[in-house]
Enzyme design. Structure first.
Site, PDB file in Angstrom:
ATOM      1  CE  LYS A  43      -3.128  -2.490   3.043  1.00  0.00           C
ATOM      2  NZ  LYS A  43      -3.404  -2.708   4.480  1.00  0.00           N
ATOM      3  N   GLY A  44       2.105   1.086   0.452  1.00  0.00           N
ATOM      4  CA  GLY A  44       2.966   2.230   0.733  1.00  0.00           C
ATOM      5  C   GLY A  44       3.175   3.190  -0.421  1.00  0.00           C
ATOM      6  CG  ASP A 103      15.384  -2.480   4.512  1.00  0.00           C
ATOM      7  OD1 ASP A 103      16.517  -2.018   4.683  1.00  0.00           O
ATOM      8  OD2 ASP A 103      14.790  -3.143   5.388  1.00  0.00           O
ATOM      9  CE  LYS A 131      15.100   2.204   6.174  1.00  0.00           C
ATOM     10  NZ  LYS A 131      14.393   1.186   7.004  1.00  0.00           N
TER      11      LYS A 131
HETATM   12  P1  IMP Z   1      12.812  -5.005   1.180  1.00  0.00           P
HETATM   13  O1  IMP Z   1      12.115  -6.166   0.513  1.00  0.00           O
HETATM   14  O2  IMP Z   1      13.659  -5.445   2.339  1.00  0.00           O
HETATM   15  O3  IMP Z   1      13.576  -4.135   0.210  1.00  0.00           O
HETATM   16  O4  IMP Z   1      11.711  -4.152   1.887  1.00  0.00           O
HETATM   17  C1  IMP Z   1      10.890  -3.313   1.180  1.00  0.00           C
HETATM   18  C2  IMP Z   1       9.569  -3.115   1.922  1.00  0.00           C
HETATM   19  O5  IMP Z   1       9.756  -3.096   3.329  1.00  0.00           O
HETATM   20  C3  IMP Z   1       8.996  -1.768   1.566  1.00  0.00           C
HETATM   21  O6  IMP Z   1       8.074  -1.912   0.510  1.00  0.00           O
HETATM   22  C4  IMP Z   1       8.315  -1.340   2.842  1.00  0.00           C
HETATM   23  O7  IMP Z   1       6.976  -1.786   2.848  1.00  0.00           O
HETATM   24  C5  IMP Z   1       9.038  -2.053   3.947  1.00  0.00           C
HETATM   25  N1  IMP Z   1       9.994  -1.161   4.647  1.00  0.00           N
HETATM   26  C6  IMP Z   1      11.344  -1.178   4.592  1.00  0.00           C
HETATM   27  N2  IMP Z   1      11.898  -0.218   5.353  1.00  0.00           N
HETATM   28  C7  IMP Z   1      10.865   0.456   5.895  1.00  0.00           C
HETATM   29  C8  IMP Z   1      10.788   1.605   6.777  1.00  0.00           C
HETATM   30  O8  IMP Z   1      11.786   2.214   7.215  1.00  0.00           O
HETATM   31  N3  IMP Z   1       9.530   2.008   7.106  1.00  0.00           N
HETATM   32  C9  IMP Z   1       8.398   1.386   6.653  1.00  0.00           C
HETATM   33  N4  IMP Z   1       8.429   0.323   5.826  1.00  0.00           N
HETATM   34  C10 IMP Z   1       9.642  -0.142   5.446  1.00  0.00           C
HETATM   35 MG    MG Z   2       5.947  -1.921   0.721  1.00  0.00          MG
END
Ligand code: IMP
Ligand code: MG
Length: 183
Positions: A43-44, A103, A131
């Site tokens: 949803k973000g 992330d 990040k």
């Molecule tokens: P990844 O798969 O580890 O790259 O994570 C990506 C998802 O994690 C993003 O779509 C966010 O929904 C969530 N996420 C990662 N870091 C944050 C944060 O600092 N705040 C809120 N959601 C995060």
């Molecule tokens: Mg997300």
């Protein structure tokens, strides 16, 4: 009311809208003559996507996908699950994936593979926040709004336990908010 839970503001409303405007202009130039399919990761990224497409002077289609990769509120489990799939075919389309934050890169690594398998013509990634410190896969977004430190952030679409998405800026929560939910 929400503001009292915020320790500090990392990115202001004005900074967000300036960055989105220049991302939109860059995409407009890069996709001149094309009709990309913009995929919003729910949803973000919903807040970011709807603002971004208003600065893309192109014929675009938009679609939505909801994927879940989170084991708990902070850390990815490594498993990615499709909660809601696209309603548009990506075959032969120039796809732009719009994400709120990258992330570890787990979510997008999985998605890019899936869309390649479904025969997208091209795939680019635009993320509002990056990040880079925690990246697990060699995943590089094509367009980045802003880099943020390795801190958990909320607002402008980003949530903590589904809350705070509707803050107009991006901030860091006070420690006591996390503690409340741990106890
Ligand atoms: P990844 O798969 O580890 O790259 O994570 C990506 C998802 O994690 C993003 O779509 C966010 O929904 C969530 N996420 C990662 N870091 C944050 C944060 O600092 N705040 C809120 N959601 C995060
Ligand atoms: Mg997300």
């Amino acid at each position: 009311m929400l503001e009292k839970d915020i320790k500090k503001i990392l990115v202001t409303e004005e900074e967000i809208s300036e960055r989105i405007k220049s991302l939109g202009q860059a995409i407009t130039e890069d996709y001149a003559g094309k009709e990309p399919l913009v995929i919003c990761i729910l949803k973000g990224a919903a807040f970011f996507m709807t603002d971004l497409v208003r600065y893309m002077d192109l014929k675009v289609d938009i679609d939505f996908m909801d994927v879940d990769s989170y084991g708990d509120a902070f850390e990815t489990s490594g498993d990615v699950k499709i909660v809601k799939d696209l309603s548009t075919s990506v075959a032969n389309r120039d796809v732009i994936i719009v994400e709120d934050i990258i992330d570890t890169g787990t979510t997008l690594h999985y998605l890019v593979d899936l869309l390649k398998y479904r025969q997208a013509n091209s795939i680019k990634i635009v993320t509002l926040l990056d990040k880079p410190d925690r990246r697990r896969f060699g995943l590089t977004p094509d367009y980045i709004g802003l880099e943020v430190p390795n801190e958990f952030v909320v607002g402008y679409g980003l949530d903590y336990l589904q809350r705070y998405r509707n803050l107009p800026y991006i901030g860091v929560l006070k420690e006591e908010i996390y503690k409340e939910n741990l106890s």
